[in-house]
Enzyme design. Structure first.
Site, PDB file in Angstrom:
ATOM      1  N   TYR A  13       0.862  -1.179   0.000  1.00 16.71           N
ATOM      2  CA  TYR A  13       0.000   0.000   0.000  1.00 16.71           C
ATOM      3  C   TYR A  13       0.897   1.228   0.000  1.00 16.71           C
ATOM      4  CZ  TYR A  13      -3.518   3.407   1.567  1.00 16.71           C
ATOM      5  OH  TYR A  13      -4.356   4.483   1.668  1.00 16.71           O
ATOM      6  N   ASP A  66       9.351   2.641  -0.101  1.00 12.26           N
ATOM      7  CA  ASP A  66       8.309   3.304   0.675  1.00 12.26           C
ATOM      8  C   ASP A  66       8.550   2.943   2.139  1.00 12.26           C
ATOM      9  OD1 ASP A  66       6.046   3.971   2.096  1.00 12.26           O
ATOM     10  OD2 ASP A  66       4.678   3.549   0.437  1.00 12.26           O
ATOM     11  N   LYS A  79       4.318   9.643   8.548  1.00 10.52           N
ATOM     12  CA  LYS A  79       3.939  10.212   9.839  1.00 10.52           C
ATOM     13  C   LYS A  79       4.974  10.085  10.955  1.00 10.52           C
ATOM     14  CE  LYS A  79       1.233   6.318   8.896  1.00 10.52           C
ATOM     15  NZ  LYS A  79       0.058   6.015   8.118  1.00 10.52           N
TER      16      LYS A  79
END
Ligand code: HOZ
Length: 433
Positions: free
Chosen positions: A143, A238, A266
């Site tokens: 994802y 990622d 984050k």
């Protein structure tokens, strides 16, 4: 009588799609009503009804030091006193860029954004601008946020909801996205051969943590690195979940592989909305205003978010023992869970590394998207509610990770394992409707 969470949820569904502002918070795949969280501190979170849980979501990763860490809280308050947003350059952004580049050697230049989705979208554009090519390779079950081109056989909430190829994505946006099975180098090689000179980038989670947690098999990361180099494609790691979590140098430091670009999320903001992408200078110099690849954001590098992130990263940099503790907690969980499975005869797989873990309800090893999808999600739902009743707040989906933080203790892990053992010995909860 209804609980406060139930009453809030009733109101929420009237005005917010599904009652939640991100689908992964919904309880649709496990049944029941999402717990509305009122506050959190250390490893604990309290819901609107005053129930305490040991929290293993940790805002999906960034609360590596636990909730409400005093140094981060103080840094945020100090920054907020000076103003919330200027839309102009600040010293904190320079400090953040220098710190990230010093901690992650593959990153020579970095651009701050506001989320992991933005970071990925921008990194892909930079890779396309740099190479002059259009096609991207991604892996099934990975994802990379919700930008159009990445919603192809995606993990996380789209996998949970069973819509891995989201509606609303024009065919043209997805036709340049090629997919391969995670851990399958032959398939990657075939895609490169069939699309010679057309692949701009290959993007992957170096540890897949959005189809549950799936580790790269030996040689897989080295293999994708070599194929990208051979075919002149940009290798994008990622590291929205693994960055600064698997070690101060992220998964790339942990496995010793150097990507060309990296996306972060984050964790850099310690709970504030932050993302970043960075890497080789010659690629990053394609980004405006130096180069022709446009990417922008009023709130990018926001001073309050930078203050929170700098405080967290400086603590992590100055305290390598935190990573030792996180690794020990993860090992205690994984080894302890293996023992529970052996002793109870339960057919499940525990996966993960460092401070990431996952339990799949399947007899077969989980190495990719098809094997992850074999997990019995009904049984996961019952297990989830058993945990919740035992005071454990974990992700309401089979296809998410369990996140450990520096605020968790060995006692917390032992309580988690006790709850799992009780579940496997037959004290199952019923899954609510
Ligand atoms: N998908 C991420 C967790 N695996 C971020 C959480 C979210 O989507 O809200």
């Amino acid at each position: 009588m209804m609980t406060k969470s139930e009453r809030l949820f009733e109101r929420a569904v009237q005005r917010i799609p599904g009652g939640v502002n991100s689908p992964v918070r919904a309880y649709r795949s496990v049944g029941g009503t999402p717990r509305f969280i009122e506050r959190a501190d250390g490893a604990s979170a309290w819901d609107a009804d005053g129930r305490r849980y040991t929290d293993y979501i940790g805002s999906w990763g960034p609360m590596l030091l636990g909730h409400n860490h005093p140094a981060i809280w103080e840094a945020v308050c100090k920054a907020a006193e000076k103003g919330l947003s200027f839309g102009a350059a600040t010293e904190a952004e320079v400090e953040m860029a220098e710190l990230i580049c010093s901690l992650v050697p593959s990153v020579e230049m970095v651009r701050m954004v506001n989320s992991g989705t933005e970071a990925v979208m921008s990194a892909i554009r930079a890779a396309r601008g740099y190479t002059g090519r259009d096609k991207i390779i991604k892996f099934e079950g990975c994802y990379h946020g919700h930008c159009d081109a990445m919603l192809v056989k995606a993990g996380s909430g789209v996998m949970t909801a069973g819509i891995p190829d989201s509606a609303g994505v024009p065919a043209g946006c997805a036709e340049d996205t090629l997919t391969a099975a995670y851990n399958d180098l032959h398939e990657v090689e075939r895609l490169f051969e069939e699309n010679r000179g057309k692949i701009a980038a290959l993007i992957l989670e170096p540890v897949a943590a959005n189809m549950g947690v799936v580790l790269p098999q030996e040689g897989f990361l080295e293999g994708v690195r070599a194929l990208c180099s051979r075919h002149g494609a940009v290798l994008i790691f990622d590291e929205v979940i693994t960055g600064f979590r698997l070690g101060i140098g992220g998964a790339q430091g942990f496995y010793g592989i150097t990507p060309d670009l990296t996306t972060f999320g984050k964790i850099i903001g310690a709970g504030m909305p932050v993302g970043a992408y960075g890497g080789k200078r010659e690629i990053m110099e394609c980004v405006a205003p130096v180069g022709p690849v446009y990417q922008a954001g009023t709130l990018s590098g926001n001073p309050v978010a930078m203050a929170a992130g700098l405080a967290q990263l400086r603590i992590l940099k100055g305290h390598p023992e935190i990573y030792e503790k996180l690794g020990r907690l993860g090992d205690s969980f994984r080894l302890g869970m293996k023992k529970v499975l052996e002793q109870t005869g339960a057919k499940a797989q525990v996966t993960g590394t460092g401070s990431l873990a996952c339990l799949f309800f399947t007899e077969e090893p989980v190495i990719d998207y098809p094997s992850a999808k074999k997990s019995d999600t009904e049984r996961f739902g019952r297990y989830f509610h058993h945990l919740l009743k035992s005071g454990i707040h974990a992700a309401p989906s089979q296809f998410e990770a369990i996140f450990f933080s520096n605020a968790h203790t060995e006692e917390d892990i032992a309580a988690f394992l006790d709850a799992a053992e009780a579940f496997f010995r037959g004290e199952d909860c019923q899954r609510p409707d």
